[in-house]
Design a protein around this motif. Structure first.
Motif, PDB file in Angstrom:
ATOM      1  N   GLY A 113       0.834  -1.197   0.000  1.00 32.06           N
ATOM      2  CA  GLY A 113       0.000   0.000   0.000  1.00 32.06           C
ATOM      3  C   GLY A 113       0.867   1.245   0.000  1.00 32.06           C
ATOM      4  N   ASP A 210      -7.951   5.951   0.016  1.00 32.57           N
ATOM      5  CA  ASP A 210      -7.098   4.881   0.551  1.00 32.57           C
ATOM      6  C   ASP A 210      -7.976   4.048   1.477  1.00 32.57           C
ATOM      7  N   HIS A 213      -7.763  -0.186   5.266  1.00 29.93           N
ATOM      8  CA  HIS A 213      -8.302  -0.908   6.426  1.00 29.93           C
ATOM      9  C   HIS A 213      -9.761  -1.324   6.260  1.00 29.93           C
ATOM     10  N   LYS A 244      -4.060  -6.642   4.857  1.00 25.37           N
ATOM     11  CA  LYS A 244      -4.834  -6.446   6.082  1.00 25.37           C
ATOM     12  C   LYS A 244      -5.973  -7.468   6.085  1.00 25.37           C
TER      13      LYS A 244
HETATM   14  N1  PMP Z   1      -2.646   3.202   3.895  1.00 29.75           N
HETATM   15  C1  PMP Z   1      -3.063   3.050   5.162  1.00 29.75           C
HETATM   16  C2  PMP Z   1      -4.257   3.832   5.604  1.00 29.75           C
HETATM   17  C3  PMP Z   1      -2.389   2.187   6.028  1.00 29.75           C
HETATM   18  O1  PMP Z   1      -2.796   2.063   7.289  1.00 29.75           O
HETATM   19  C4  PMP Z   1      -1.277   1.474   5.545  1.00 29.75           C
HETATM   20  C5  PMP Z   1      -0.491   0.484   6.401  1.00 29.75           C
HETATM   21  N2  PMP Z   1      -0.645   0.501   7.703  1.00 29.75           N
HETATM   22  C6  PMP Z   1      -0.879   1.668   4.233  1.00 29.75           C
HETATM   23  C7  PMP Z   1      -1.584   2.531   3.431  1.00 29.75           C
HETATM   24  C8  PMP Z   1       0.312   0.961   3.693  1.00 29.75           C
HETATM   25  O2  PMP Z   1      -0.036  -0.319   3.299  1.00 29.75           O
HETATM   26  P1  PMP Z   1       1.059  -1.482   3.297  1.00 29.75           P
HETATM   27  O3  PMP Z   1       1.191  -1.930   4.705  1.00 29.75           O
HETATM   28  O4  PMP Z   1       0.478  -2.500   2.379  1.00 29.75           O
HETATM   29  O5  PMP Z   1       2.307  -0.858   2.769  1.00 29.75           O
END
Ligand code: PMP
Length: 401
Positions: A113, A210, A213, A244
């Motif tokens: 992400g 985004d 979650h 997630k």
């Molecule tokens: N966006 C949000 C809102 C997140 O909470 C996170 C990770 N905690 C990410 C993006 C990043 O995703 P990833 O862990 O797959 O790098």
């Protein structure tokens, strides 16, 4: 002989000592084993209450088997970026499956992400454009916005009047982007997507969501917060993670076919980065298949979440938000560490979240619920909170951010 250049380690040491003195030093706990419900450290088992494996899919036997078959067929790594020689059938199948699941024309995979956000946002916005972002957006969104070189303005958390003021002020910008988390990762509250989409329409702005979650859980079919609020049509770009609720690793962006073709050419974290292993792709493919048929378990999860909040409320910890991300906010980093230790001494692992992940004065335990947990585990945690309420005060769940 020239003297070789040496890093001044003292600079690092001083900073580390400074962080330690402020209770802000980060040190990962290493677990020997995890079964989703518990983690084991030095032979001692802890109930896990801070993972993002909300639906318990990280341990699903069908997914593990799909990855195993993928490893045997494709090997460990993909060997190159997607555009060189790293694309295998599972990547394409997974992108198709995600676009069907999300009911969008197309999808593009990213390594994570974080990579998706820092790659896609600068591909969309640049000099002359303006990005308006919620102040509590995830760090990867912030970094993507900074990298873009667009004018970057942050509005107070969930404050639609402030957002509208910015939209008016930047009416003449080349393009306007509203960038927001769907379900905020540290607070467990939701972006007001209906209002955001209304403003986006009124001021001709694009929306970048985004949904890291919320993907797999929110909405009648698990398509996330846009489905939950009934605004999927207006969502220009949606980012979802596979690490997630989907239980694995990686991420995707879904949207129109043309937009995805554009990203495939322009998102630097896609173009210049090794493809996710095909075996991981097969695992994620199975996870999305499972999510597609997860209505009963999703309902079960929501019932558990509701039940947990009801118990928290009767213990005096009523939350304004009602999601599976439950922040116990207690101001000082020292207090968050103390509370985390208290849980650990009692066999529960909940990580203390401190600045800069959250603003100064808002350190917390970020407790999460998961289908991995049993009712008795959740009862135990509520019991521990009740037994030592004084640790959790003063706390902030007063709507002030
Ligand atoms: N966006 C949000 C809102 C997140 O909470 C996170 C990770 N905690 C990410 C993006 C990043 O995703 P990833 O862990 O797959 O790098």
């Amino acid at each position: 002989m020239p003297v070789p250049f040496q890093l001044d380690e003292n600079v690092f040491k001083e900073e580390l000592e400074h962080l330690k003195s402020k209770n802000l030093l980060r040190e990962p706990l290493t677990f020997e084993q995890s079964d989703g419900r518990t983690v084991t450290q030095n032979g001692k088992k802890y109930l896990l209450f801070c993972s993002n494996d909300y639906l318990g899919l990280s341990q699903d036997g069908r997914i593990v088997e799909a990855v195993r078959e993928g490893l045997l067929r494709y090997g460990f790594g993909s060997g190159a970026s997607r555009l060189v020689s790293g694309t295998a059938t599972p990547h394409v199948m997974l992108e198709e499956k995600i676009s069907l699941f999300m009911e969008k024309e197309a999808a593009l995979l990213f390594g994570s992400g974080y990579a998706a956000n820092v790659g896609a946002i600068p591909a969309f916005a640049g000099k002359g454009d303006v990005i308006l972002a919620d102040r509590l957006n995830h760090a990867s969104l912030v970094d993507g916005c900074l990298l873009s070189r667009a004018e970057f303005k942050r509005y107070p958390h969930l404050d639609m009047r402030a957002l509208e003021k910015f939209l008016v002020r930047y009416r003449a910008a080349k393009s306007r982007w509203i960038v927001t988390d769907g379900l905020f990762s540290m607070d467990g509250d939701l972006a007001p997507l209906r209002e955001i989409c209304g403003l986006a329409k009124k001021y001709s702005a694009y929306v970048y969501l985004d949904d890291a979650h919320a993907f797999g859980i929110y909405g009648a079919n698990g398509r996330g917060t846009a489905e939950h609020f009934g605004v999927e049509e207006k969502m220009d770009v949606t980012m979802g993670t596979l690490g997630k609720a989907a239980g694995g690793f990686g991420a995707f962006i879904s949207g129109s076919k043309t937009m995805i073709d554009y990203l495939l050419n322009k998102a630097r974290s896609f173009v210049y980065s090794t493809a996710m292993p095909a075996a991981n792709g097969l695992g994620a493919l199975k996870a999305v298949e499972i999510l597609n048929d997860f209505h009963r378990q999703r309902q079960l999860f929501w019932d558990t979440v509701k039940n947990f909040h009801a118990k928290l409320k009767s213990a005096g910890f009523g939350m304004s938000q009602k999601s599976y991300i439950i922040p116990l906010v207690m101001n000082g980093a020292d207090r968050a560490l103390e509370a985390s230790c208290y849980f650990q001494e009692n066999g529960v692992y909940i990580h203390a979240i401190r600045p800069p992940t959250v603003p100064e004065g808002y350190s917390r335990l970020r407790m999460t619920l998961s289908l991995n947990q049993r009712l008795e585990d959740q009862k135990k945690v509520i019991g521990l909170i009740c037994r030592k309420k004084e640790i959790f005060y003063p706390r902030r769940d007063d709507g002030k951010k």
